[in-house]
Design a protein around this motif. Sequence first.
Motif, PDB file in Angstrom:
ATOM      1  N   SER A   8       0.798  -1.227   0.000  1.00  0.00           N
ATOM      2  CA  SER A   8       0.000   0.000   0.000  1.00  0.00           C
ATOM      3  C   SER A   8       0.832   1.279   0.000  1.00  0.00           C
ATOM      4  N   GLY A  36      -2.710  -1.054  -3.390  1.00  0.00           N
ATOM      5  CA  GLY A  36      -3.672  -0.049  -2.955  1.00  0.00           C
ATOM      6  C   GLY A  36      -2.994   1.125  -2.278  1.00  0.00           C
ATOM      7  N   GLY A  37      -3.770   1.872  -1.504  1.00  0.00           N
ATOM      8  CA  GLY A  37      -3.234   2.958  -0.700  1.00  0.00           C
ATOM      9  C   GLY A  37      -2.504   4.023  -1.486  1.00  0.00           C
ATOM     10  N   HIS A  39       0.115   3.949  -3.201  1.00  0.00           N
ATOM     11  CA  HIS A  39       0.657   3.567  -4.510  1.00  0.00           C
ATOM     12  C   HIS A  39      -0.138   4.165  -5.662  1.00  0.00           C
ATOM     13  N   SER A  64      -7.744   3.314  -3.076  1.00  0.00           N
ATOM     14  CA  SER A  64      -8.381   3.271  -1.748  1.00  0.00           C
ATOM     15  C   SER A  64      -8.044   4.464  -0.863  1.00  0.00           C
ATOM     16  N   LEU A  81     -10.487  -0.442   0.874  1.00  0.00           N
ATOM     17  CA  LEU A  81      -9.595  -1.514   0.444  1.00  0.00           C
ATOM     18  C   LEU A  81     -10.232  -2.883   0.696  1.00  0.00           C
ATOM     19  N   TYR A  99       1.861 -10.085   3.906  1.00  0.00           N
ATOM     20  CA  TYR A  99       1.838  -8.645   4.181  1.00  0.00           C
ATOM     21  C   TYR A  99       2.911  -8.326   5.223  1.00  0.00           C
ATOM     22  N   GLU A 105      -3.454  -1.282   6.421  1.00  0.00           N
ATOM     23  CA  GLU A 105      -3.700  -2.215   5.322  1.00  0.00           C
ATOM     24  C   GLU A 105      -3.351  -3.662   5.679  1.00  0.00           C
TER      25      GLU A 105
END
Length: 385
Positions: A8, A36-37, A39, A64, A81, A99, A105
Motif C-alpha cells: 500500500s 492499494g493505498g 501507490h 483506496s 480496500l 503482508y 492495510e
Amino acid sequence: MKILALTSIRSEYDLLSSLFFKLHSDPEIDLQLMVGGAHNSPSFGLTKKDIELDGFNVLINIESLLDADSKSSRLKSASILLLSATDIVNQYSPDLIIYAGDREEVMIGALLGGYLSIPTLHFFGGDHASDGHIDNPLRHAVSKLSTCHFVSTKEHESRLKALAERGNRIHNVGSVALDKFSEINPNTGILNEIAGNKVDRPSALFIFHPVESEMDIASEVVCDSITALIEEGFHVFVGKPNSDHGNTNICHAIGDMERKTEHISVYGNLSRESFVQLFKASKLIAGNSSAGLLEAASIPIACINIGERQRGRYCTDNVVFVDTDKKSVINGIRKIKDQEFVTMVENIVNPYGDGKASERAYRLIKTIDFQSLLLKKEDPLLYVK
C-alpha cells in the motif's frame, strides 16, 4: 503455489521487494500483488508505476486512499480496500497471503485471510515501540490474526510467544528490509544527482512522520531540526512524510525551509536504488523514521531519533534519542560527531540481520505447510506462566 502479496505504500513495498523477486522468478509460484493505498495516489508519487517497472504481476489496483489528511480518512481508506478486494481475492483463492508491518492495510490482509480461510504470513510481527502510536497495538492484533510470522530478532520472537503464538508458527529469518543494502552498490554521484547541483557539505538524511502527540508542534520541530543540521554543517536531504494524519503541515514546513536555504534538497519518492544510495552516502539519518533504527546500522551510520516516535523500540548503540527542541537536536548532532562515537558506529553490527533474510524466507515459504496451520485453536490461558 498461488501467493497474493499486499502492498500500500512505497516504503513497505521496498521492505519485501527482494523476496518478491525470488518468488516471481520461481516457475512453481504464481505471485500476484494487490496494490492499494498511496501507490495509486498522485499526491504520493503514483508509485504503482515502480511496481510495474519491476515486472510483477498485479492482480488488482485499488484506489483506496482518501487524500483528506484526517484521523478518520485512514479508517475509511482501509474500509474501501477491504470492500474492493474481498470478491477478487475470494475468486483468486491464493494458497497464501503475505503482508508486512503495522499499517492499517495489513489488518485488511489478516481479515481477508481469516474470513476467507486463506493462510497468511506476517512480516515484522513482534516488534514494539512505547510511543503510544496506533501502529503498535495494530501490529500485535494482526499477529493474532495471522497464520505464521517471519520475524527479525529473537526479541520479536519472544514477544509473539508472550502473545500466546505457538513456536511452530514463528520463524526468525532476520529483517528482509536489509537485503537491499548488500544488493545495491554505492553511487558517488548520487548526492549531486538528487540535489540537482554540486553538494559541497556532508549530507544528512531527514525523514519525519506525523505523530498524534506532537501534532501541534510538528511544523516547528521540522524547521528547528533542519535548521540545526544546517547550522552544524550539513546539507540536508529531506524526504516527504507518509500519508498519516498530519502530513500536510509537515509538507508545508518542509516547503518553507526549502525556500529559505540552499542547503536542503527535498524529494518525494525515490527509486529503491536511489534511496539506498542516498542512505549510504549520508553521514547520518535524523527524524523519526524506523529506517534509522532498523537499517542505518547496516551502512553503518548514526541515527538521531527526534521526539516520541520509535521510543522503546529495539535498536543498537548507533541511535541517539533526543527531545523535540532545537537545543536537544544540536546536542544529539554533536554527540554523534564525537570521534569516540564515530569509531563505535564504524564497528557496529546490525542486530536485525545479515542481509540474507529474503533467501531464508523464500526457502521457508517453499517448505512450510501453511494450510495445516490455518486453524488457530490454541488457548491463551495455556500460555500463562
